[in-house]
Design a protein around this motif. Structure first.
Motif, PDB file in Angstrom:
ATOM      1  N   TYR A  35     -49.646 -47.163 -59.341  1.00  8.63           N
ATOM      2  CA  TYR A  35     -49.310 -47.178 -60.760  1.00  8.63           C
ATOM      3  C   TYR A  35     -49.278 -45.791 -61.407  1.00  8.63           C
ATOM      4  O   TYR A  35     -49.169 -45.685 -62.620  1.00  8.63           O
ATOM      5  CB  TYR A  35     -50.282 -48.085 -61.525  1.00  8.63           C
ATOM      6  N   LEU A  36     -49.369 -44.756 -60.610  1.00 12.22           N
ATOM      7  CA  LEU A  36     -49.317 -43.400 -61.152  1.00 12.22           C
ATOM      8  C   LEU A  36     -47.926 -43.127 -61.720  1.00 12.22           C
ATOM      9  O   LEU A  36     -46.922 -43.430 -61.068  1.00 12.22           O
ATOM     10  CB  LEU A  36     -49.635 -42.405 -60.020  1.00 12.22           C
ATOM     11  N   PRO A  37     -47.839 -42.586 -62.914  1.00 13.82           N
ATOM     12  CA  PRO A  37     -46.516 -42.376 -63.532  1.00 13.82           C
ATOM     13  C   PRO A  37     -45.817 -41.120 -62.995  1.00 13.82           C
ATOM     14  O   PRO A  37     -45.598 -40.144 -63.703  1.00 13.82           O
ATOM     15  CB  PRO A  37     -46.841 -42.243 -65.022  1.00 13.82           C
ATOM     16  N   VAL A  38     -45.483 -41.168 -61.715  1.00 17.86           N
ATOM     17  CA  VAL A  38     -44.764 -40.058 -61.068  1.00 17.86           C
ATOM     18  C   VAL A  38     -43.648 -40.656 -60.217  1.00 17.86           C
ATOM     19  O   VAL A  38     -43.553 -41.870 -60.048  1.00 17.86           O
ATOM     20  CB  VAL A  38     -45.709 -39.191 -60.192  1.00 17.86           C
ATOM     21  N   GLY A  39     -42.846 -39.780 -59.644  1.00 16.37           N
ATOM     22  CA  GLY A  39     -41.738 -40.232 -58.815  1.00 16.37           C
ATOM     23  C   GLY A  39     -42.194 -40.827 -57.490  1.00 16.37           C
ATOM     24  O   GLY A  39     -43.357 -40.724 -57.090  1.00 16.37           O
ATOM     25  N   ALA A  40     -41.240 -41.446 -56.818  1.00 11.25           N
ATOM     26  CA  ALA A  40     -41.539 -42.111 -55.548  1.00 11.25           C
ATOM     27  C   ALA A  40     -41.990 -41.121 -54.476  1.00 11.25           C
ATOM     28  O   ALA A  40     -42.857 -41.440 -53.656  1.00 11.25           O
ATOM     29  CB  ALA A  40     -40.309 -42.886 -55.069  1.00 11.25           C
ATOM     30  N   TRP A  41     -41.419 -39.915 -54.460  1.00 15.35           N
ATOM     31  CA  TRP A  41     -41.797 -38.933 -53.443  1.00 15.35           C
ATOM     32  C   TRP A  41     -43.235 -38.481 -53.619  1.00 15.35           C
ATOM     33  O   TRP A  41     -43.978 -38.341 -52.647  1.00 15.35           O
ATOM     34  CB  TRP A  41     -40.864 -37.716 -53.488  1.00 15.35           C
ATOM     35  N   VAL A  42     -43.656 -38.269 -54.841  1.00 17.35           N
ATOM     36  CA  VAL A  42     -45.040 -37.868 -55.106  1.00 17.35           C
ATOM     37  C   VAL A  42     -45.987 -39.007 -54.742  1.00 17.35           C
ATOM     38  O   VAL A  42     -47.031 -38.799 -54.122  1.00 17.35           O
ATOM     39  CB  VAL A  42     -45.214 -37.445 -56.587  1.00 17.35           C
ATOM     40  N   ARG A  43     -45.609 -40.225 -55.111  1.00 19.94           N
ATOM     41  CA  ARG A  43     -46.423 -41.403 -54.787  1.00 19.94           C
ATOM     42  C   ARG A  43     -46.542 -41.562 -53.272  1.00 19.94           C
ATOM     43  O   ARG A  43     -47.636 -41.828 -52.744  1.00 19.94           O
ATOM     44  CB  ARG A  43     -45.800 -42.642 -55.416  1.00 19.94           C
ATOM     45  N   ALA A  44     -45.446 -41.383 -52.540  1.00 17.48           N
ATOM     46  CA  ALA A  44     -45.476 -41.484 -51.080  1.00 17.48           C
ATOM     47  C   ALA A  44     -46.344 -40.386 -50.471  1.00 17.48           C
ATOM     48  O   ALA A  44     -47.104 -40.630 -49.524  1.00 17.48           O
ATOM     49  CB  ALA A  44     -44.056 -41.407 -50.517  1.00 17.48           C
ATOM     50  N   PHE A  45     -46.245 -39.169 -51.033  1.00 20.64           N
ATOM     51  CA  PHE A  45     -47.070 -38.073 -50.542  1.00 20.64           C
ATOM     52  C   PHE A  45     -48.552 -38.383 -50.717  1.00 20.64           C
ATOM     53  O   PHE A  45     -49.364 -38.180 -49.808  1.00 20.64           O
ATOM     54  CB  PHE A  45     -46.708 -36.779 -51.278  1.00 20.64           C
ATOM     55  N   LEU A  46     -48.924 -38.892 -51.884  1.00 20.38           N
ATOM     56  CA  LEU A  46     -50.322 -39.239 -52.135  1.00 20.38           C
ATOM     57  C   LEU A  46     -50.779 -40.394 -51.248  1.00 20.38           C
ATOM     58  O   LEU A  46     -51.919 -40.410 -50.780  1.00 20.38           O
ATOM     59  CB  LEU A  46     -50.516 -39.588 -53.614  1.00 20.38           C
ATOM     60  N   ALA A  47     -49.903 -41.355 -50.999  1.00 22.55           N
ATOM     61  CA  ALA A  47     -50.255 -42.475 -50.120  1.00 22.55           C
ATOM     62  C   ALA A  47     -50.494 -42.001 -48.693  1.00 22.55           C
ATOM     63  O   ALA A  47     -51.459 -42.424 -48.041  1.00 22.55           O
ATOM     64  CB  ALA A  47     -49.152 -43.538 -50.155  1.00 22.55           C
TER      65      ALA A  47
END
Length: 97
Positions: A35-47
């Motif tokens: 649910y972080l309000p960032v783009g998909a690439w940033v979310r994938a990087f954090l995951a």
């Protein structure tokens, strides 16, 4: 003389508490990343970073456990050698007779 340390067993309650704590913290991080309000690439990087932290934590725990078990085996072998030496030692034996 080597010191024999009795092996302590964890209780079932402690194991359950650790499992629940791990599940809650991992779940909270997954929800937070999702649910972080960032783009998909940033979310994938954090995951991927979260996955890496979890797997490296398991690996570290296994390495520490393995090193502890090796230390216990060495301690038992040393204790057995000392016990054998003490059992074979005769303080009243006179050398050369």
């Amino acid at each position: 003389m080597t010191k024999v340390i009795p092996q302590q067993q964890t209780t079932a309650a402690f194991a359950v508490q650790a499992a629940i704590s791990f599940a809650l913290s991992l779940g909270a991080m997954v929800v937070g990343v999702a649910y972080l309000p960032v783009g998909a690439w940033v979310r994938a990087f954090l995951a991927v970073g979260l996955l890496y932290v979890v797997t490296s934590a398991f690996t570290l725990a296994k390495v520490i456990r393995d090193r502890q078990e090796v230390g216990q085996v060495v301690s038992r072998v040393d204790q057995a050698r000392l016990d054998k030496l003490l059992a074979e030692h005769d303080p009243f034996k006179v050398e050369g007779m």
